[in-house]
Write a protein that holds these residues in place. Structure first.
Motif, mmCIF file in Angstrom:
data_model
loop_
_atom_site.group_PDB
_atom_site.id
_atom_site.type_symbol
_atom_site.label_atom_id
_atom_site.label_comp_id
_atom_site.label_asym_id
_atom_site.label_seq_id
_atom_site.Cartn_x
_atom_site.Cartn_y
_atom_site.Cartn_z
ATOM 1 N N ASP A 25 37.565 48.973 24.197
ATOM 2 C CA ASP A 25 36.792 49.906 23.371
ATOM 3 C C ASP A 25 36.338 49.259 22.070
ATOM 4 O O ASP A 25 35.322 49.662 21.486
ATOM 5 N N ALA A 26 37.105 48.259 21.604
ATOM 6 C CA ALA A 26 36.748 47.554 20.376
ATOM 7 C C ALA A 26 35.704 46.465 20.621
ATOM 8 O O ALA A 26 35.348 45.724 19.704
ATOM 9 N N GLY A 27 35.238 46.370 21.876
ATOM 10 C CA GLY A 27 34.194 45.407 22.196
ATOM 11 C C GLY A 27 34.708 44.041 22.580
ATOM 12 O O GLY A 27 33.925 43.094 22.699
ATOM 13 N N ARG A 28 36.031 43.908 22.788
ATOM 14 C CA ARG A 28 36.585 42.614 23.171
ATOM 15 C C ARG A 28 36.686 42.501 24.685
ATOM 16 O O ARG A 28 36.533 43.474 25.411
ATOM 17 N N THR A 29 36.969 41.286 25.146
ATOM 18 C CA THR A 29 37.016 41.007 26.570
ATOM 19 C C THR A 29 38.032 41.898 27.280
ATOM 20 O O THR A 29 39.190 41.969 26.866
ATOM 21 N N PRO A 30 37.615 42.594 28.351
ATOM 22 C CA PRO A 30 38.571 43.397 29.113
ATOM 23 C C PRO A 30 39.627 42.513 29.780
ATOM 24 O O PRO A 30 39.367 41.350 30.104
ATOM 25 N N VAL A 31 40.806 43.064 29.972
ATOM 26 C CA VAL A 31 41.895 42.375 30.669
ATOM 27 C C VAL A 31 42.223 43.166 31.923
ATOM 28 O O VAL A 31 42.328 44.390 31.880
ATOM 29 N N GLU A 32 42.362 42.464 33.051
ATOM 30 C CA GLU A 32 42.771 43.113 34.294
ATOM 31 C C GLU A 32 44.295 43.254 34.292
ATOM 32 O O GLU A 32 45.005 42.337 33.865
ATOM 33 N N LEU A 33 44.772 44.380 34.772
ATOM 34 C CA LEU A 33 46.211 44.593 34.849
ATOM 35 C C LEU A 33 46.596 44.955 36.279
ATOM 36 O O LEU A 33 45.913 45.743 36.938
ATOM 37 N N ARG A 34 47.693 44.345 36.731
ATOM 38 C CA ARG A 34 48.207 44.631 38.065
ATOM 39 C C ARG A 34 49.651 45.073 37.951
ATOM 40 O O ARG A 34 50.472 44.389 37.331
ATOM 41 N N GLY A 35 49.955 46.204 38.550
ATOM 42 C CA GLY A 35 51.323 46.698 38.548
ATOM 43 C C GLY A 35 52.038 46.297 39.814
ATOM 44 O O GLY A 35 51.519 46.491 40.920
ATOM 45 N N GLY A 36 53.210 45.717 39.665
ATOM 46 C CA GLY A 36 53.991 45.328 40.823
ATOM 47 C C GLY A 36 54.884 44.146 40.533
ATOM 48 O O GLY A 36 54.841 43.559 39.451
ATOM 49 N N ASP A 37 55.710 43.799 41.504
ATOM 50 C CA ASP A 37 56.662 42.702 41.376
ATOM 51 C C ASP A 37 55.948 41.380 41.617
ATOM 52 O O ASP A 37 55.270 41.215 42.641
ATOM 53 N N ILE A 38 56.093 40.441 40.698
ATOM 54 C CA ILE A 38 55.413 39.152 40.860
ATOM 55 C C ILE A 38 55.909 38.401 42.093
ATOM 56 O O ILE A 38 55.244 37.470 42.560
ATOM 57 N N PHE A 39 57.047 38.807 42.645
ATOM 58 C CA PHE A 39 57.580 38.135 43.831
ATOM 59 C C PHE A 39 57.103 38.792 45.130
ATOM 60 O O PHE A 39 57.539 38.407 46.215
ATOM 61 N N ASP A 40 56.224 39.772 45.012
ATOM 62 C CA ASP A 40 55.567 40.369 46.175
ATOM 63 C C ASP A 40 54.374 39.481 46.538
ATOM 64 O O ASP A 40 53.405 39.381 45.786
ATOM 65 N N ASP A 41 54.431 38.837 47.697
ATOM 66 C CA ASP A 41 53.407 37.872 48.092
ATOM 67 C C ASP A 41 52.001 38.468 48.097
ATOM 68 O O ASP A 41 51.013 37.765 47.864
ATOM 69 N N ARG A 42 51.893 39.766 48.362
ATOM 70 C CA ARG A 42 50.571 40.389 48.477
ATOM 71 C C ARG A 42 49.913 40.606 47.119
ATOM 72 O O ARG A 42 48.685 40.691 47.041
ATOM 73 N N LEU A 43 50.702 40.705 46.067
ATOM 74 C CA LEU A 43 50.172 41.099 44.765
ATOM 75 C C LEU A 43 49.212 40.068 44.182
ATOM 76 O O LEU A 43 48.217 40.417 43.530
ATOM 77 N N LEU A 44 49.493 38.796 44.400
ATOM 78 C CA LEU A 44 48.728 37.725 43.750
ATOM 79 C C LEU A 44 48.092 36.760 44.750
ATOM 80 O O LEU A 44 47.605 35.699 44.357
ATOM 81 N N ALA A 45 48.071 37.134 46.028
ATOM 82 C CA ALA A 45 47.596 36.221 47.072
ATOM 83 C C ALA A 45 46.167 35.755 46.830
ATOM 84 O O ALA A 45 45.812 34.613 47.135
ATOM 85 N N ASP A 46 45.325 36.611 46.269
ATOM 86 C CA ASP A 46 43.914 36.258 46.055
ATOM 87 C C ASP A 46 43.736 35.223 44.943
ATOM 88 O O ASP A 46 42.638 34.691 44.757
ATOM 89 N N LEU A 47 44.817 34.936 44.206
ATOM 90 C CA LEU A 47 44.732 33.995 43.089
ATOM 91 C C LEU A 47 45.285 32.614 43.433
ATOM 92 O O LEU A 47 45.322 31.731 42.568
ATOM 93 N N ASP A 48 45.688 32.419 44.668
ATOM 94 C CA ASP A 48 46.263 31.124 45.049
ATOM 95 C C ASP A 48 45.287 29.983 44.785
ATOM 96 O O ASP A 48 44.149 29.993 45.270
ATOM 97 N N GLY A 49 45.720 29.031 43.977
ATOM 98 C CA GLY A 49 44.964 27.811 43.741
ATOM 99 C C GLY A 49 43.714 27.947 42.908
ATOM 100 O O GLY A 49 42.902 27.021 42.871
ATOM 101 N N VAL A 50 43.560 29.066 42.173
ATOM 102 C CA VAL A 50 42.313 29.255 41.407
ATOM 103 C C VAL A 50 42.546 29.454 39.910
ATOM 104 O O VAL A 50 41.602 29.633 39.153
ATOM 105 N N VAL A 51 43.785 29.385 39.460
ATOM 106 C CA VAL A 51 44.119 29.743 38.082
ATOM 107 C C VAL A 51 44.220 28.488 37.200
ATOM 108 O O VAL A 51 44.817 27.490 37.584
ATOM 109 N N ASP A 52 43.621 28.565 36.020
ATOM 110 C CA ASP A 52 43.659 27.439 35.074
ATOM 111 C C ASP A 52 44.904 27.446 34.201
ATOM 112 O O ASP A 52 45.379 26.389 33.775
#
Length: 293
Positions: A162-189
């Motif tokens: 609302d303040a005009g800054r970059t939006p942040v995506e939020l995901r709720g869940g356990d980081i050890f759940d393979d399905r939660l972050l599968a789409d990010l495999d090998g693409v994160v800086d």
């Protein structure tokens, strides 16, 4: 209605907080006065006199702080980097020492165009939102298991957007759940994490013991029960050349880096100190391996 010296009221409040064992009684007394007056702490000198109703409200706040209710709960916010975060019961309060990790993280991706950043165990969203505030071109994802903490993070993310800054995506869940972050495999800086890391049974201040969620503070007998498996999650997301930064307890200046060095996919493991000179976080870079990793 009589008028009273603000300076005298603050001095008296500071003595009360010091007697209660508050670590920074002078600053806290000033911050609470500034909060009530709606001014910056540095501008308190412009209000030499206050009314009876101010003293009553101020006294109530000081009494709560003397009972070791966190200053940030009484103010309703915590400042972290360029992000102002709403905080309260059920979410870990970001600490100044984590700003050292923030500074390193921002510098680490300075030359990366449109970086993808993931903050694990994001809590109030502190690291994710502060990085997004520094890098408007970044895609930043915060991940949090606690539904209560996630609600605070979402509130903060909405306020920042609302303040005009970059939006942040939020995901709720356990980081050890393979399905939660599968789409990010090998693409994160960049992966950051300020996970629970205090060894069970460690004495902590009342503000932590009574108000921070235990699951956000303590992590097994050696404090590494979350960091240990978290490294595999982080490494899977990182692209080759991507970097990782993990905060840890000041007693883990050797054990935490040793964990990273034991992972073949991580190199350039470095330990870093906070502004007080204590071991505070460890960093590493993802490398390419041939064959099974």
């Amino acid at each position: 209605m009589s008028r009273h010296s603000l300076r005298a009221a603050i001095l008296d409040a500071s003595r009360t907080l010091a007697a209660a064992g508050v670590a920074s009684p002078d600053v806290d007394a000033q911050e609470l006065a500034a909060h009530l007056l709606g001014v910056q702490r540095t501008r308190l000198g412009l209000t030499p006199l206050v009314e009876d109703d101010f003293l009553a409200d101020y006294g109530a706040l000081i009494e709560q702080r003397a009972r070791r209710i966190p200053l940030q709960h009484l103010l309703g916010t915590a400042q972290f980097g360029r992000a102002t975060l709403a905080v309260g019961p059920g979410v870990f309060i970001p600490r100044p020492e984590t700003e050292s990790l923030l500074a390193w993280a921002v510098h680490a991706i300075a030359a990366v165009e449109r970086p993808v950043v993931v903050d694990l165990c994001t809590g109030s969203g502190a690291l994710a939102l502060a990085i997004a505030a520094e890098r408007p071109d970044a895609r930043v994802i915060g991940v949090e298991r606690s539904s209560v903490a996630l609600a605070w993070a979402r509130r903060n993310a909405v306020a920042q957007a609302d303040a005009g800054r970059t939006p942040v995506e939020l995901r709720g869940g356990d980081i050890f759940d393979d399905r939660l972050l599968a789409d990010l495999d090998g693409v994160v800086d960049l992966v950051t994490a300020n996970p629970p890391y205090v060894p069970d049974g460690t004495p902590v201040e009342p503000e932590v013991a009574e108000h921070d969620p235990p699951d956000a503070v303590f992590a097994g007998p050696d404090g590494l029960s979350v960091i240990r498996p978290l490294l595999s999650v982080a490494a899977a997301m990182l692209k080759v050349g991507g970097v990782l930064a993990v905060e840890h307890d000041d007693t883990q200046g050797e054990s935490a880096p040793a964990l990273l060095r034991s992972r073949r996919v991580l190199t350039d493991v470095q330990e870093h100190q906070d502004l007080a000179g204590r071991p505070r976080f460890v960093t590493a870079t993802r490398v390419r391996l041939t064959g099974h990793s």
